[in-house]
Design a protein around this motif. Sequence first.
Motif, short mmCIF file in Angstrom:
data_model
loop_
_atom_site.label_atom_id
_atom_site.label_comp_id
_atom_site.label_asym_id
_atom_site.label_seq_id
_atom_site.Cartn_x
_atom_site.Cartn_y
_atom_site.Cartn_z
N VAL A 66 -0.99 -7.24 6.16
CA VAL A 66 -0.27 -7.28 4.89
C VAL A 66 1.01 -8.12 5.05
O VAL A 66 1.34 -8.94 4.18
CB VAL A 66 0.08 -5.86 4.40
CG1 VAL A 66 0.85 -5.93 3.09
CG2 VAL A 66 -1.18 -5.03 4.21
N ASN A 113 0.80 -1.23 0.00
CA ASN A 113 0.00 0.00 0.00
C ASN A 113 0.83 1.28 0.00
O ASN A 113 0.51 2.26 0.68
CB ASN A 113 -0.96 0.02 1.21
CG ASN A 113 -1.83 -1.22 1.27
OD1 ASN A 113 -2.46 -1.59 0.29
ND2 ASN A 113 -1.86 -1.87 2.43
N ASN A 116 0.44 -2.25 9.12
CA ASN A 116 0.27 -3.22 8.03
C ASN A 116 0.47 -4.66 8.49
O ASN A 116 0.98 -5.49 7.74
CB ASN A 116 1.24 -2.91 6.90
CG ASN A 116 0.97 -1.59 6.22
OD1 ASN A 116 0.13 -1.49 5.32
ND2 ASN A 116 1.66 -0.54 6.65
#
Length: 362
Positions: free
Chosen positions: A329, A301, A326
């Motif tokens: 992620v 991102n 994150n």
Amino acid sequence: MKILVVSYKKPSENILNQLFLNILSKKIKITFVTYESRVSTKYKTRTKKKKNSNINFFSVKNLSTLDKIIKKKKPQIILNYFIENLTYEFEKLYIHLKQKNIPSLKIIEHPFQWYRPFRKLKNKISKKKYIYDHAILCSKISEYSHKHHSFKKKYFFCNINYVQFKNDKEKIYKNKKLNVFLDENFVDHPDVKIHNLTNFPTSEKYHNQLIVFFDFIKKEFKKKVCIAAHPTTLKNKFNQYKITYDNTLKLVKKANLIMLHHSSAIDYAILSKKDLLFLTSNEINKLQDAIVINKLSKFFNTRPLNLSMKYDYKIIEKRIVRYKDNVNVYNNFVKEFIKHPKFSNSTKLEKIYNDIISYKES
């Protein structure tokens, strides 16, 4: 158990680790054969750190010499470490080894592949030119990264970075004054010559851009910059910035921030929960590598920092990927690229090889 490795590159610590040979050789006799070609002659790395008594190394220039080694060593498994369609001679080598009727094995890692649904479909409908008896799949993405390959039996494992991370006893901590750059020997990598790649920035321009950036980090962020050298980097071209060999994991574990293009050593940073900063330039953006860098940064991102453009403290801060923001992620990256979801920590590599030898088609 006897394993024969046929490689298109000369042996190095990096290759021995990547194929898990340093682990296997503790209990198993291994024969490593370099099939000499323009690839092996151009692919230069630093010499191996130590001699491994359980791995015998040979170099051959033709199939008849290879046959003599096979006849003498009588391997139970042949592990192919070469790109079959790289040249006609490797196609020929694949066919020749296939005719030996010795169980064939391919280790599939290939960390950064994108557009999974499309690749999965393309993999299914593609003609299978290279058929192997066995495959060790080191990540979820590896299941569809080889569209022309077919495997009769698949074993789910992890990549070597995960193994090394788990085996390393040094604790993870954050030295707030240390940033680490993951060197990829970007412009001087042997692959540039081997594949006749063009439009690469000059070594001088590439390294000067990084040096200017490191100077900025040192001055504005008050951070020390250390460079984790790629195995093929033979000379330090970063001026006063120190490069360190064979110590990437330990550097990453104590770093504050990891800076990179698209190095596979990002695995260490993900597993160590370190913040990331992706780097590019106008010249790099003209290359195929830019696709990987952009897709990789998009996965987290963010966008890569362009060193050809004007940057300041705020822009850099905005581009940094923070682990704390994150977590999901990072977890997804582990599943996708570092270890196969079906891999269990109790899975032993020796057990996989024993299963390969005892495997019988139903």
